[in-house]
Write a protein that holds these residues in place. Structure first.
Motif, PDB file in Angstrom:
ATOM      1  N   ASP A 132      -3.672  80.509  68.437  1.00 44.92           N
ATOM      2  CA  ASP A 132      -2.974  81.767  68.695  1.00 44.92           C
ATOM      3  C   ASP A 132      -1.909  82.062  67.641  1.00 44.92           C
ATOM      4  O   ASP A 132      -0.980  82.821  67.873  1.00 44.92           O
ATOM      5  N   VAL A 133      -2.050  81.455  66.465  1.00 47.64           N
ATOM      6  CA  VAL A 133      -1.103  81.634  65.360  1.00 47.64           C
ATOM      7  C   VAL A 133      -1.807  82.312  64.194  1.00 47.64           C
ATOM      8  O   VAL A 133      -2.959  81.979  63.858  1.00 47.64           O
ATOM      9  N   ARG A 134      -1.114  83.249  63.568  1.00 46.00           N
ATOM     10  CA  ARG A 134      -1.642  83.947  62.388  1.00 46.00           C
ATOM     11  C   ARG A 134      -0.839  83.529  61.171  1.00 46.00           C
ATOM     12  O   ARG A 134       0.392  83.602  61.166  1.00 46.00           O
ATOM     13  N   ILE A 135      -1.546  83.101  60.131  1.00 42.44           N
ATOM     14  CA  ILE A 135      -0.917  82.666  58.882  1.00 42.44           C
ATOM     15  C   ILE A 135      -1.396  83.594  57.775  1.00 42.44           C
ATOM     16  O   ILE A 135      -2.608  83.727  57.541  1.00 42.44           O
ATOM     17  N   THR A 136      -0.446  84.220  57.082  1.00 42.48           N
ATOM     18  CA  THR A 136      -0.794  85.138  56.000  1.00 42.48           C
ATOM     19  C   THR A 136      -0.237  84.614  54.686  1.00 42.48           C
ATOM     20  O   THR A 136       0.981  84.437  54.553  1.00 42.48           O
ATOM     21  N   PRO A 137      -1.104  84.326  53.707  1.00 45.15           N
ATOM     22  CA  PRO A 137      -0.633  83.877  52.398  1.00 45.15           C
ATOM     23  C   PRO A 137      -0.274  85.068  51.503  1.00 45.15           C
ATOM     24  O   PRO A 137      -0.945  86.106  51.541  1.00 45.15           O
ATOM     25  N   PHE A 138       0.780  84.894  50.735  1.00 42.87           N
ATOM     26  CA  PHE A 138       1.185  85.906  49.761  1.00 42.87           C
ATOM     27  C   PHE A 138       1.367  85.223  48.412  1.00 42.87           C
ATOM     28  O   PHE A 138       2.019  84.177  48.308  1.00 42.87           O
ATOM     29  N   TYR A 139       0.803  85.850  47.403  1.00 45.38           N
ATOM     30  CA  TYR A 139       0.860  85.302  46.044  1.00 45.38           C
ATOM     31  C   TYR A 139       2.300  85.196  45.556  1.00 45.38           C
ATOM     32  O   TYR A 139       3.112  86.088  45.800  1.00 45.38           O
ATOM     33  N   THR A 140       2.614  84.104  44.871  1.00 49.49           N
ATOM     34  CA  THR A 140       3.906  83.964  44.198  1.00 49.49           C
ATOM     35  C   THR A 140       3.679  83.743  42.702  1.00 49.49           C
ATOM     36  O   THR A 140       2.578  83.408  42.262  1.00 49.49           O
ATOM     37  N   THR A 141       4.729  83.916  41.933  1.00 49.78           N
ATOM     38  CA  THR A 141       4.641  83.800  40.476  1.00 49.78           C
ATOM     39  C   THR A 141       4.916  82.376  39.981  1.00 49.78           C
ATOM     40  O   THR A 141       5.104  82.162  38.787  1.00 49.78           O
ATOM     41  N   HIS A 142       4.918  81.419  40.900  1.00 51.05           N
ATOM     42  CA  HIS A 142       5.320  80.051  40.558  1.00 51.05           C
ATOM     43  C   HIS A 142       4.558  79.478  39.369  1.00 51.05           C
ATOM     44  O   HIS A 142       5.134  78.794  38.517  1.00 51.05           O
ATOM     45  N   LEU A 143       3.259  79.738  39.274  1.00 53.72           N
ATOM     46  CA  LEU A 143       2.442  79.136  38.218  1.00 53.72           C
ATOM     47  C   LEU A 143       2.060  80.127  37.114  1.00 53.72           C
ATOM     48  O   LEU A 143       1.205  79.820  36.288  1.00 53.72           O
ATOM     49  N   ASP A 144       2.710  81.268  37.083  1.00 53.57           N
ATOM     50  CA  ASP A 144       2.361  82.266  36.066  1.00 53.57           C
ATOM     51  C   ASP A 144       2.604  81.754  34.646  1.00 53.57           C
ATOM     52  O   ASP A 144       1.782  81.976  33.740  1.00 53.57           O
ATOM     53  N   ARG A 145       3.705  81.087  34.426  1.00 61.44           N
ATOM     54  CA  ARG A 145       3.998  80.576  33.081  1.00 61.44           C
ATOM     55  C   ARG A 145       3.008  79.488  32.691  1.00 61.44           C
ATOM     56  O   ARG A 145       2.564  79.418  31.535  1.00 61.44           O
ATOM     57  N   THR A 146       2.647  78.650  33.638  1.00 60.44           N
ATOM     58  CA  THR A 146       1.672  77.595  33.364  1.00 60.44           C
ATOM     59  C   THR A 146       0.321  78.202  33.026  1.00 60.44           C
ATOM     60  O   THR A 146      -0.389  77.749  32.117  1.00 60.44           O
ATOM     61  N   ARG A 147      -0.056  79.261  33.756  1.00 57.88           N
ATOM     62  CA  ARG A 147      -1.306  79.956  33.455  1.00 57.88           C
ATOM     63  C   ARG A 147      -1.269  80.544  32.048  1.00 57.88           C
ATOM     64  O   ARG A 147      -2.247  80.441  31.288  1.00 57.88           O
ATOM     65  N   TYR A 161       1.040  80.214  46.622  1.00 55.03           N
ATOM     66  CA  TYR A 161       1.267  81.093  47.763  1.00 55.03           C
ATOM     67  C   TYR A 161       2.490  80.676  48.578  1.00 55.03           C
ATOM     68  O   TYR A 161       2.795  79.479  48.693  1.00 55.03           O
ATOM     69  N   CYS A 162       3.154  81.681  49.144  1.00 53.71           N
ATOM     70  CA  CYS A 162       4.070  81.459  50.253  1.00 53.71           C
ATOM     71  C   CYS A 162       3.347  81.935  51.511  1.00 53.71           C
ATOM     72  O   CYS A 162       2.272  82.541  51.422  1.00 53.71           O
ATOM     73  N   PHE A 163       3.924  81.675  52.684  1.00 48.73           N
ATOM     74  CA  PHE A 163       3.214  81.971  53.924  1.00 48.73           C
ATOM     75  C   PHE A 163       4.116  82.657  54.946  1.00 48.73           C
ATOM     76  O   PHE A 163       5.296  82.307  55.094  1.00 48.73           O
ATOM     77  N   LEU A 164       3.525  83.597  55.665  1.00 45.99           N
ATOM     78  CA  LEU A 164       4.135  84.173  56.857  1.00 45.99           C
ATOM     79  C   LEU A 164       3.376  83.609  58.047  1.00 45.99           C
ATOM     80  O   LEU A 164       2.151  83.737  58.136  1.00 45.99           O
ATOM     81  N   ILE A 165       4.106  82.964  58.958  1.00 44.94           N
ATOM     82  CA  ILE A 165       3.506  82.300  60.112  1.00 44.94           C
ATOM     83  C   ILE A 165       3.993  83.018  61.366  1.00 44.94           C
ATOM     84  O   ILE A 165       5.202  83.093  61.620  1.00 44.94           O
ATOM     85  N   GLU A 166       3.056  83.549  62.144  1.00 44.44           N
ATOM     86  CA  GLU A 166       3.412  84.343  63.320  1.00 44.44           C
ATOM     87  C   GLU A 166       2.665  83.825  64.540  1.00 44.44           C
ATOM     88  O   GLU A 166       1.454  83.683  64.522  1.00 44.44           O
ATOM     89  N   GLY A 168       3.487  82.875  69.136  1.00 47.04           N
ATOM     90  CA  GLY A 168       4.388  82.486  70.207  1.00 47.04           C
ATOM     91  C   GLY A 168       5.698  83.243  70.212  1.00 47.04           C
ATOM     92  O   GLY A 168       6.738  82.707  70.598  1.00 47.04           O
ATOM     93  N   GLY A 169       5.644  84.503  69.762  1.00 47.28           N
ATOM     94  CA  GLY A 169       6.862  85.298  69.709  1.00 47.28           C
ATOM     95  C   GLY A 169       7.774  84.956  68.551  1.00 47.28           C
ATOM     96  O   GLY A 169       8.914  85.431  68.491  1.00 47.28           O
ATOM     97  N   LEU A 170       7.284  84.158  67.593  1.00 48.50           N
ATOM     98  CA  LEU A 170       8.081  83.730  66.438  1.00 48.50           C
ATOM     99  C   LEU A 170       7.515  84.307  65.149  1.00 48.50           C
ATOM    100  O   LEU A 170       6.299  84.493  65.009  1.00 48.50           O
ATOM    101  N   ARG A 171       8.415  84.533  64.215  1.00 49.52           N
ATOM    102  CA  ARG A 171       8.035  84.997  62.875  1.00 49.52           C
ATOM    103  C   ARG A 171       8.744  84.093  61.874  1.00 49.52           C
ATOM    104  O   ARG A 171       9.972  84.094  61.774  1.00 49.52           O
ATOM    105  N   ILE A 172       7.961  83.313  61.132  1.00 46.72           N
ATOM    106  CA  ILE A 172       8.502  82.259  60.269  1.00 46.72           C
ATOM    107  C   ILE A 172       8.001  82.470  58.852  1.00 46.72           C
ATOM    108  O   ILE A 172       6.820  82.764  58.625  1.00 46.72           O
ATOM    109  N   GLY A 173       8.882  82.293  57.882  1.00 50.51           N
ATOM    110  CA  GLY A 173       8.499  82.325  56.478  1.00 50.51           C
ATOM    111  C   GLY A 173       8.546  80.929  55.884  1.00 50.51           C
ATOM    112  O   GLY A 173       9.453  80.150  56.186  1.00 50.51           O
ATOM    113  N   HIS A 174       7.574  80.615  55.048  1.00 51.20           N
ATOM    114  CA  HIS A 174       7.547  79.330  54.348  1.00 51.20           C
ATOM    115  C   HIS A 174       7.348  79.618  52.865  1.00 51.20           C
ATOM    116  O   HIS A 174       6.295  80.132  52.465  1.00 51.20           O
ATOM    117  N   SER A 175       8.329  79.289  52.054  1.00 48.08           N
ATOM    118  CA  SER A 175       8.294  79.698  50.647  1.00 48.08           C
ATOM    119  C   SER A 175       7.323  78.894  49.807  1.00 48.08           C
ATOM    120  O   SER A 175       6.779  79.399  48.825  1.00 48.08           O
TER     121      SER A 175
END
Length: 262
Positions: A132-147, A161-166, A168-175
């Protein structure tokens, strides 16, 4: 129902005598996910006392060793401890084939594992439902210089990627790891109950100033650079001054951050 983040590894990417590398277990009621498998997640998980069927899915934010270095031993641990439930592992898509080849190289063949292991591609802004949890990945620029430096020579997947985790009534970000604080912008489209945020790849005042006045209840700073760990009293003081009403936490390995509903 249990709602907490267990910090298995809060160290940054350099060798560290008192911290493991990045790994975070999110327990969200009936659903449990692991974000990243830094060394030594296998030992930390065993010490937690949790059963090996407890994890519903694993998310690997990118392929730096401090985020995936414990993955193979963790899979071996799941095998030897008798996991039976199928396991989905989400990671940058171009890394699936070499990761599978490495599993075969270290004798973790499909025929050996007593559970079905699926390696699935992360896609920018495409949500994944786990229980019952939704995880959405979002692109980050962390490896752009390496690329830019190595992309023409090596066929690695330079996605991060960073993640939005939703759930149980919670909204959590993971960088996970960022290239700049602005990589967090997709997570800021609504209030966050918790942001688990790295403090390694930019100045502390830079990230504190970016987060100031954001709709965030609490921020747990992890992946803290060695230079900042050596002056944590000053870092905490600046965070308190700049973040205002946002509660700032600085967990260490083994800490459990409880997740409270709004």
């Amino acid at each position: 129902m249990k709602r907490a983040v267990i910090c298995f590894g809060t160290g940054d990417g350099v060798p560290c005598e008192d911290r493991n590398h990045a790994s975070f277990l999110y327990r969200l009621g009936q659903t449990t996910i692991l974000v990243d498998c830094g060394e030594s997640v296998d030992r930390s998980y065993k010490a937690s006392g949790l059963g090996y069927d407890a994890i519903d899915a694993i998310f690997l934010s990118h392929l730096h060793s401090d985020h995936v270095g414990g993955f193979f031993m963790f899979m071996q641990g799941m095998w030897l401890e008798g996991r039976r439930k199928p396991l989905k592992v989400y990671l940058p898509g171009k890394a699936i084939k070499p990761l599978r080849e490495m599993l075969n190289t270290v004798f973790l063949f499909d025929e050996v594992l007593p559970f079905r292991l699926q390696l699935l591609a992360l896609e920018n802004e495409r949500s994944v439902k786990v229980g019952d949890v939704r995880i959405t990945p979002f692109y980050t620029t962390h490896l752009d210089r390496t690329r830019a430096q190595f992309g023409k020579k090596y066929r690695a997947d330079f996605s991060a990627y960073c993640f939005l985790i939703e759930g149980g009534g919670l909204r959590i970000g993971h960088s996970a790891d960022l290239g700049r604080p602005q990589d967090l912008e997709p997570l800021m489209t609504g209030p966050l109950d918790l942001l688990v945020c790295e403090l390694s790849h930019f100045g502390s005042q830079e990230i504190f100033s970016y987060l100031e006045q954001r709709p965030i209840k609490r921020v747990a700073f992890v992946h803290i650079a060695r230079a900042y760990r050596e002056k944590m009293v000053a870092v905490r003081r600046v965070a308190k001054r700049l973040l205002g009403g946002i509660e700032s936490l600085f967990p260490v390995d083994g800490d459990e951050v409880k997740l409270n509903r709004r």
